[in-house]
Design a protein around this motif. Structure first.
Motif, short mmCIF file in Angstrom:
data_model
loop_
_atom_site.label_atom_id
_atom_site.label_comp_id
_atom_site.label_asym_id
_atom_site.label_seq_id
_atom_site.Cartn_x
_atom_site.Cartn_y
_atom_site.Cartn_z
N UNK A 1 -6.44 -18.85 -22.67
CA UNK A 1 -6.38 -20.12 -22.41
C UNK A 1 -7.40 -20.73 -21.22
N UNK A 2 -7.90 -21.39 -20.52
CA UNK A 2 -8.67 -21.76 -18.97
C UNK A 2 -8.87 -23.09 -18.67
N UNK A 3 -8.54 -23.28 -17.30
CA UNK A 3 -9.93 -24.66 -17.20
C UNK A 3 -10.80 -24.59 -16.92
N UNK B 1 -9.15 -21.00 -14.38
CA UNK B 1 -7.62 -20.55 -14.01
C UNK B 1 -7.30 -20.50 -15.44
N UNK B 2 -6.97 -19.40 -15.25
CA UNK B 2 -5.42 -19.10 -16.46
C UNK B 2 -4.09 -20.80 -16.98
N UNK C 1 -5.03 -13.53 -13.89
CA UNK C 1 -5.70 -14.56 -13.65
C UNK C 1 -6.88 -14.95 -13.85
N UNK C 2 -7.47 -15.44 -12.93
CA UNK C 2 -9.22 -15.85 -13.97
C UNK C 2 -10.23 -15.08 -13.86
N UNK C 3 -10.03 -13.67 -13.15
CA UNK C 3 -10.90 -12.67 -12.99
C UNK C 3 -10.00 -11.38 -14.43
#
Length: 560
Positions: free
Chosen positions: A194-196, A200-201, A182-184
């Motif tokens: 890759x994240x937004x 967030x993934x 997740x984002x953590x």
């Protein structure tokens, strides 16, 4: 009256020898257009085989003088006969397993990709992982996939789709949740999630980030892997491949390959390298290599050399470059080894006479490999190690002559240079116009005195060498585009390409004395083709079918 006790001896003598005391062949391939790969006798009409080796190559009339009572005669029907092809870079275990998964190769749009996944899920209901491979970046908006596109077709099961190049993965929300990504979650040392814009993934995982999810996929059992290998061997024989250089995954499956060998079911010769990660070999690595090398050193299965992974790929911006990627001022990719560790490892291997094959795609990685190999020459005490650079997709101009000067083998995969926009588009965009001009510079390496060994990197692309051979000599995609070829100055002649798939591969695997050309005394590994590739339009080479494959004098495929 003849003595009955002498009859078996007389029969054996008639089988073993012909008139004039010539040894009787087990098999004679005749009525053929034989391209031997031997410059001293490049063409012949027939090949006679005995005890797994070539007994005679030359005129049909002379070959038939080796015909005994038990000799099998193969009528080639006037077709072209070549030495069996060697694939100098494969991942045979993953390639074989991949044959039963979703094949996304050749897809050009999101809709086409989703349609293939949807059809597979409908035909294979359940709750387990959905796996596939073969997508390429240009098919997706922004050259990168998103989990929402996969959720749309697989909402209720974990799904994991590898990119064709094997360096990126695309997963759905179910897979991310199962893996706890997740984002953590932090990026691994040699990878990136890759994240937004919210952190967030997105479902795209680059390099080692793929392992964050892949480690949750159940490993196939040995029996499942063995079954897959049998299918993979059939595929290789169907394509005319008689030897491969296994550069990842084969070392861990040596027991399964040995089992196939002992059954007489190993129909492709295997040279296997041991994979070694940063920071380099420890005592356990040396012990594993020495023990495997002592146990597996035969004509069918041999451990020889190590594989090191130095960088990623240009398509996703992870290949190590000397200058930043086009439009990415802060990104030069990344070396996966500390340079001092890599240099030390190469020197240690070469000092023991062990060949090093290094994945080096970006110009910075290639330069470091050449530097290490040059230093390794001082450590190898004249041993003939024949170090290889795998892929070498974008060599700095000043480094091209070093291949020949240092005796480094350029291990290239011609079909990776397929100029179809859906395949090569991201590569060109990331490299930029200046670096594009030296893309896949086979001709320059060859003209600089370097040696070429061709392969596939299966399952990155098909193990079928004939589309790759076409690209090597035309620099055009399979539809004939672009007119005149993409960077045609880098194409090679058909004879040079065939050499890179035969004697070039044999040399790269220290096998040229026994394999790679059709000469008396060498192993009887040959193929009969559906068409004469030297006579047809080069844009039809990819249509070639293999009619017969012989390995060690044994016919392992016969489609006559």
């Amino acid at each position: 009256m003849k003595n009955p006790a002498l009859l078996p001896v007389l029969v054996l003598a008639s089988v073993a020898a012909c008139a004039g005391g010539r040894p009787a062949a087990d098999t004679i391939v005749t009525n053929a257009r034989v391209y031997t790969g031997n410059p001293a006798r490049p063409r012949a009409e027939a090949v006679a085989v005995k005890d797994g080796r070539i007994l005679f190559v030359g005129p049909a009339k002379e070959a038939l003088r080796h015909k005994g009572a038990a000799t099998a005669v193969v009528d080639a029907g006037g077709r072209l006969v070549l030495p069996g092809f060697m694939d100098s870079h494969v991942h045979f275990v993953s390639g074989s397993l991949n044959l039963a998964r979703i094949d996304l190769a050749g897809t050009k749009t999101v809709e086409e990709i989703q349609a293939r996944i949807r059809a597979h899920v409908a035909a294979n209901p359940g709750t387990g992982w959905v796996q596939g491979r073969g997508w390429m970046y240009p098919a997706f908006p922004g050259n990168m996939p998103h989990k929402a596109l996969l959720d749309a077709v697989v909402p209720d099961r974990p799904a994991f789709m590898r990119c064709a190049d094997g360096h990126s993965s695309w997963v759905n929300s179910k897979a991310l949740a199962l893996a706890g990504v997740d984002r953590a979650t932090g990026d691994p040392p040699n990878g990136r999630i890759v994240r937004d814009e919210k952190g967030e993934p997105t479902g795209a995982l680059l390099e080692e980030a793929s392992s964050l999810v892949a480690k949750f996929i159940p490993e196939p059992t040995p029996e499942e892997t063995l079954a897959a290998l049998r299918v993979g061997l059939e595929e290789a024989a169907r394509r005319g491949v008689v030897r491969v250089h296994g550069l990842g995954g084969e070392f861990e499956a040596l027991d399964l390959f040995a089992r196939l060998r002992d059954e007489g079911a190993l129909t492709v010769r295997m040279t296997v390298a041991m994979w070694v990660d940063e920071p380099g070999p420890d005592e356990a690595d040396w012990k594993a290599y020495d023990e495997a090398r002592a146990e597996y050193n035969g004509e069918w299965l041999a451990v020889d050399g190590v594989k090191l992974m130095l960088d990623g790929v240009i398509d996703s911006g992870t290949g190590a470059m000397l200058d930043p990627y086009e439009g990415q001022k802060e990104n030069k990719g990344k070396l996966f080894w500390a340079p001092e560790d890599y240099m030390k490892a190469v020197a240690a291997f070469n000092a023991r006479g062990i060949q090093v094959s290094t994945h080096s795609i970006g110009d910075a990685a290639i330069r470091l490999s050449l530097d290490a190999y040059e230093a390794g020459q001082r450590a190898d005490a004249g041993r003939d190690v024949r170090n290889k650079i795998e892929h070498a997709e974008d060599i700095a101009a000043s480094d091209i002559p070093r291949f020949g000067r240092l005796g480094v083998i350029g291990s290239f995969q011609p079909f990776h240079a397929n100029p179809e926009p859906g395949w090569i588009g991201s590569w060109i965009a990331h490299a930029g116009p200046e670096r594009e001009q030296r893309a896949f510079a086979w001709r320059a390496v060859l003209d600089g005195g370097g040696r070429l060994a061709f392969g596939s990197d299966w399952p990155v692309v098909t193990i079928d060498p004939w589309p790759a051979l076409q690209v090597a000599v035309t620099r055009r995609d399979l539809d004939g585009r672009p007119e005149g070829g993409w960077l045609p100055q880098h194409k090679v002649t058909l004879a040079e390409a065939v050499h890179a798939y035969t004697l070039g591969g044999a040399y790269a695997m220290h096998r040229e004395k026994d394999e790679g050309s059709l000469e008396a005394g060498k192993l009887a590994d040959l193929i009969i083709l559906s068409q004469d590739i030297f006579a047809v339009d080069p844009l039809r080479i990819s249509k070639t079918e293999v009619v017969l494959t012989m390995v060690g004098g044994r016919i392992v495929r016969d489609a006559r």
